[in-house]
Scaffold this motif. Structure first.
Motif, short mmCIF file in Angstrom:
data_model
loop_
_atom_site.label_atom_id
_atom_site.label_comp_id
_atom_site.label_asym_id
_atom_site.label_seq_id
_atom_site.Cartn_x
_atom_site.Cartn_y
_atom_site.Cartn_z
N GLY A 142 0.77 -1.18 0.18
CA GLY A 142 -0.04 0.19 0.11
C GLY A 142 0.80 1.29 0.02
O GLY A 142 2.09 1.38 0.37
N GLU A 143 0.47 2.39 -0.50
CA GLU A 143 0.94 3.59 -0.50
C GLU A 143 1.64 3.81 1.01
O GLU A 143 1.16 3.50 1.93
CB GLU A 143 0.01 4.74 -1.00
CG GLU A 143 -0.28 4.69 -2.48
CD GLU A 143 -1.00 5.91 -2.81
OE1 GLU A 143 -0.68 7.14 -2.34
OE2 GLU A 143 -1.85 5.89 -3.65
N PRO A 144 2.44 5.05 1.04
CA PRO A 144 2.88 5.46 2.25
C PRO A 144 1.70 6.01 3.28
O PRO A 144 1.03 6.61 2.56
CB PRO A 144 4.06 6.48 1.89
CG PRO A 144 4.44 6.00 0.58
CD PRO A 144 3.36 5.35 0.02
N GLY A 145 1.54 5.56 4.39
CA GLY A 145 0.45 6.19 5.01
C GLY A 145 -0.58 5.56 4.99
O GLY A 145 -1.70 6.21 5.42
N THR A 146 -0.84 4.24 4.40
CA THR A 146 -2.30 3.66 4.56
C THR A 146 -2.42 2.74 5.69
O THR A 146 -3.29 2.05 5.90
CB THR A 146 -2.27 2.74 3.24
OG1 THR A 146 -0.92 2.17 2.92
CG2 THR A 146 -2.63 3.54 1.99
N GLY A 147 -1.23 2.60 6.44
CA GLY A 147 -1.47 2.03 7.80
C GLY A 147 -0.76 0.49 7.96
O GLY A 147 -1.08 -0.17 8.88
N LYS A 148 0.12 0.33 6.97
CA LYS A 148 0.99 -0.92 7.11
C LYS A 148 1.56 -1.08 8.55
O LYS A 148 1.50 -2.01 9.04
CB LYS A 148 1.82 -0.97 5.82
CG LYS A 148 1.00 -1.21 4.78
CD LYS A 148 2.03 -1.19 3.36
CE LYS A 148 2.94 0.11 3.55
NZ LYS A 148 2.60 1.39 3.20
N THR A 149 2.15 -0.17 8.89
CA THR A 149 3.02 -0.30 10.37
C THR A 149 2.05 -0.40 11.38
O THR A 149 2.26 -1.08 12.40
CB THR A 149 3.90 0.94 10.36
OG1 THR A 149 5.07 0.80 9.26
CG2 THR A 149 4.71 0.92 11.71
N ILE A 150 0.85 0.23 11.59
CA ILE A 150 0.07 0.26 12.48
C ILE A 150 -0.85 -1.18 12.43
O ILE A 150 -0.86 -1.70 13.60
CB ILE A 150 -0.86 1.47 12.74
CG1 ILE A 150 -1.76 1.52 11.30
CG2 ILE A 150 -0.38 2.52 13.25
CD1 ILE A 150 -2.86 2.80 11.64
N ILE A 151 -0.75 -1.76 11.39
CA ILE A 151 -1.34 -3.00 11.31
C ILE A 151 -0.37 -4.07 12.11
O ILE A 151 -0.87 -4.72 12.99
CB ILE A 151 -1.70 -3.44 9.76
CG1 ILE A 151 -2.75 -2.77 9.25
CG2 ILE A 151 -1.99 -4.95 9.67
CD1 ILE A 151 -3.02 -2.92 7.82
N CYS A 152 0.88 -3.73 11.52
CA CYS A 152 2.12 -4.64 12.24
C CYS A 152 1.97 -4.44 13.68
O CYS A 152 2.15 -5.38 14.45
CB CYS A 152 3.36 -4.19 11.68
SG CYS A 152 3.56 -4.64 10.00
N LYS A 153 1.73 -3.38 14.15
CA LYS A 153 1.88 -3.01 15.73
C LYS A 153 0.44 -3.68 16.34
O LYS A 153 0.56 -3.90 17.50
CB LYS A 153 1.75 -1.44 15.93
CG LYS A 153 3.01 -0.98 15.54
CD LYS A 153 3.32 0.56 15.98
CE LYS A 153 4.55 1.16 15.72
NZ LYS A 153 4.79 2.55 15.69
#
Ligand SMILES: Nc1ncnc2c1ncn2[C@@H]1O[C@H](COP(=O)(O)OP(=O)(O)OP(=O)(O)O)[C@@H](O)[C@H]1O
Ligand SMILES: [Mg+2]
Length: 460
Positions: free
Chosen positions: A230-241
Motif C-alpha cells: 500500500g501507499e505510504p501512510g495507508t496503515g501498514k506499520t500500525i497493522i503490524c503494531k
C-alpha cells in the motif's frame, strides 16, 4: 562509545591469533597468548598439571544472551567470583544488556573470571563480539581432574540460555545486538480498515498461529508469508503494531530496514525466529532488498537470495509467520510477489473509501472539536488522500487555529471550508513522509521512500 567499540579500539593493534584449534572452535593459539598476561595469577590459582577446557559458542546475535546466562549460572550455582581480569582489552569490558522491557544489566563482555566453589577452581574466559571471528564464546578451564565440573559448567550455561532465553515471547528488534522493543499497544479499533481486509490479515497471521495444530493434522505446513502492499501512510506499520499487541507471549521479531541488506542478517534473523518459535517476523519495507533484479539491478541480490532461501527452507521450520510491507508490489522481484509458499498472500491496503474517511475523521475528532458539517466536508474532499494525510489535514487545522478563539463563541473550532481546502492542498502538495518502526533510526534526514527512489535511480 559503546562497549563493543571500546573493545574494538583497544584491540586494534593486537596481532591476529595465529593458530586456531578447529576441533574446539576456540582460537587456542590466540587464547594462550592473551592469557599470558594473567598467567601468574591463573597458575597460582589453578595449580600445575594438565588442563582441560570446554566452551560454549553462540552465534553473533546471542552474545548478550550468553553473558547473561553465564551470570545466572554463577549466581544459581553459587560460584564465588574471586577476581575479574582483563583479556583482549587493557581492562575487563562490560556491556549494558536489556534483559526485560524495564530491566538493564551490566554484564561482562570481555575478560576472565577466576571462580571458586568449595575447593574447585575454574577460569572462565568471556570473549564476545571478537572481531577476528564470528560467534561469541565462554570458555571454562580447570585442571584435568575437574573435567566433570568443567563440562557441567558449560552444560549449565547452555541450558539456562535455552530454557530461560529472555527474548522468548517478547518483541525484539533483530541485529547483532537484538533489542527488546517496548512497542505501545495499538488496538485494531483505532485502525480504520475494510473489515474484510482486517479479517484476512488476522486469519493469515495470528489466527493461523493459534490454530497451528489443526493445520498440522491437515498436512499444511505451519508457516505463512503475508505481504502488505500500500501507499505510504495507508496503515501498514500500525497493522503490524496491532498484530504485535494481539499476540502476547508469541515472539515478534522486527527488522531494521538499514541492516537488512547486511551480510548474514537474514540468515541470522530466521535462525533466531526458529529458535524462538512460535514467532512472527516483520520485515518492514521489503523493497530495500526485494526490488526486481532484472529491472533495478542486482545491488541487493545477496540479501534477496538469502531471503528466498530461508523462506523456501522455512517449510521445515515450524510456526513462523512472516509479515512484510511494501509501498509498491509492482517493483518487487517476482520471486517474492508472485510465488506462494514464500509470500502466500499479497494483501493490498487501498486508499480509504468515503465511509472509511468519515469513520477516521470521526475517530480523530473525538478529541479535536470540529463540528459535523465540516467533518463531512473534510471526508468528502480527501478523496485521494491516505489515512496519514487525512490525519495531517485535521491536525494542521487544529494547530493553525488561533488558540485564543477556542471556545469563545462555540465549543467547536471555527473552521471554514476554505481553510479545509487550503489544508488539503498543502498536504497533497508535499512529499509524503515515511513513518515506521525505525523512524528514529532514519539517518541523514532521509526517509525510506527517498532512499528507495535513490536506489532505483542509481541502478537505472
Ligand atoms: N488505516 C488507518 N487507520 C487509522 N490511522 C491510520 C491508518 N493508516 C495510517 N494511519 C495514521 O497514519 C500514521 C502512519 O501510518 P503507517 O505508519 O502505518 O503508514 P505505512 O503504511 O506504514 O506507511 P509507509 O509505507 O510510509 O511505511 C499512523 O501512525 C496513523 O496515525
Ligand atoms: Mg510503514
Amino acid at each position: 562509545m559503546d562497549a563493543e567499540e571500546k573493545l574494538f579500539e583497544a584491540i586494534e593493534d593486537e596481532e591476529r591469533p595465529e593458530v586456531e584449534d578447529e576441533e574446539n572452535e576456540m582460537p587456542m593459539g590466540g587464547h594462550q597468548r592473551l592469557q599470558r598476561r594473567n598467567k601468574a595469577v591463573i597458575d597460582k590459582f589453578l595449580g600445575k598439571g594438565r588442563m582441560m577446557h570446554s566452551a560454549v559458542i553462540f552465534p553473533e546475535y546471542y552474545g548478550e544472551l550468553l553473558t547473561w546466562a553465564l551470570q545466572c549460572y554463577i549466581e544459581k550455582e553459587e560460584w564465588e567470583v574471586i577476581r575479574t581480569l582483563k583479556y583482549r582489552a587493557p581492562e575487563p569490558v562490560y556491556i549494558d544488556v536489556g534483559t526485560d522491557y524495564d530491566r538493564c544489566e551490566n554484564l561482562l563482555m570481555n575478560g576472565q573470571l577466576i571462580v571458586e566453589k568449595d575447593d574447585i577452581h575454574l577460569i572462565i574466559t568471556v570473549d564476545l563480539y571478537n572481531p577476528f571471528r564470528c560467534g561469541n564464546s565462554v570458555q571454562v578451564e580447570g585442571t584435568a581432574r575437574r573435567k566433570k565440573e568443567v563440562e557441567a559448567f558449560t552444560d549449565g550455561v547452555k541450558s539456562i540460555a535455552k530454557e530461560q532465553n529472555f527474548y522468548r515471547g517478547k518483541k525484539v528488534e533483530f541485529s547483532r545486538h537484538p533489542r527488546l522493543l517496548n512497542v505501545k499497544d495499538r488496538s485494531w479499533e483505532s485502525i480504520v480498515l475494510n473489515p474484510a481486509i482486517k479479517r484476512e490479515v488476522k486469519a493469515n497471521t495470528v489466527d493461523f498461529l493459534r490454530k497451528g495444530k489443526r493445520w498440522a493434522e491437515y498436512g499444511i505446513p505451519q508457516k505463512r508469508g503475508v505481504l502488505l502492499a500500500g501507499e505510504p501512510g495507508t496503515g501498514k506499520t500500525i497493522i503490524c503494531k496491532a498484530l504485535m499487541s494481539e499476540v502476547d507471549g508469541i515472539t515478534c521479531i522486527t527488522t531494521n530496514a538499514y541492516a537488512l541488506s547486511a551480510n548474514e542478517y537474514i540468515t541470522g534473523l530466521y535462525e533466531m525466529a526458529e529458535d524462538l518459535s512460535p514467532c512472527i517476523v516483520f520485515i518492514e519495507d521489503i523493497d530495500m532488498i526485494g526490488l526486481n533484479r532484472e529491472e533495478y539491478g542486482y545491488r541487493s541480490g545477496p540479501a534477496l537470495i538469502s531471503l528466498l532461501n530461508v523462506l523456501d527452507g522455512v517449510e521445515d521450520k515450524q510456526e513462523i509467520i512472516t509479515v512484510a510491507t511494501t509501498n509498491n508490489v509492482e517493483t518487487l522481484d517476482r520471486a517474492i510477489s508472485q510465488r506462494p509458499s514464500r509470500f502466500d498472500r499479497v494483501i493490498t491496503i487501498s486508499l480509504p473509501s468515503i465511509e472509511e474517511r468519515k469513520e477516521l475523521t470521526n475517530l480523530l475528532c473525538q478529541k479535536i472539536p470540529i463540528d459535523e458539517p465540516i467533518r463531512d466536508y473534510i471526508a468528502q474532499k480527501t478523496e485521494r488522500c491516505t489515512p496519514a494525510q487525512l490525519q495531517e489535514v485535521i491536525y494542521s487545522l487544529a494547530i493553525e487555529h488561533p488558540v485564543e478563539s477556542i471556545g469563545v463563541l462555540s465549543p467547536y473550532l471555527e473552521i471554514s471550508k476554505e481553510k479545509v481546502d487550503h489544508a488539503i492542498s498543502k498536504v497533497n502538495g508535499r512529499n509524503r513522509c515515511h513513518l515506521g518502526f525505525d523512524i528514529e533510526n532514519n539517518h541523514n534526514g532521509h526517509n525510506v521512500a527517498e532512499l528507495n527512489q535513490t536506489a532505483v535511480m542509481k541502478s537505472d
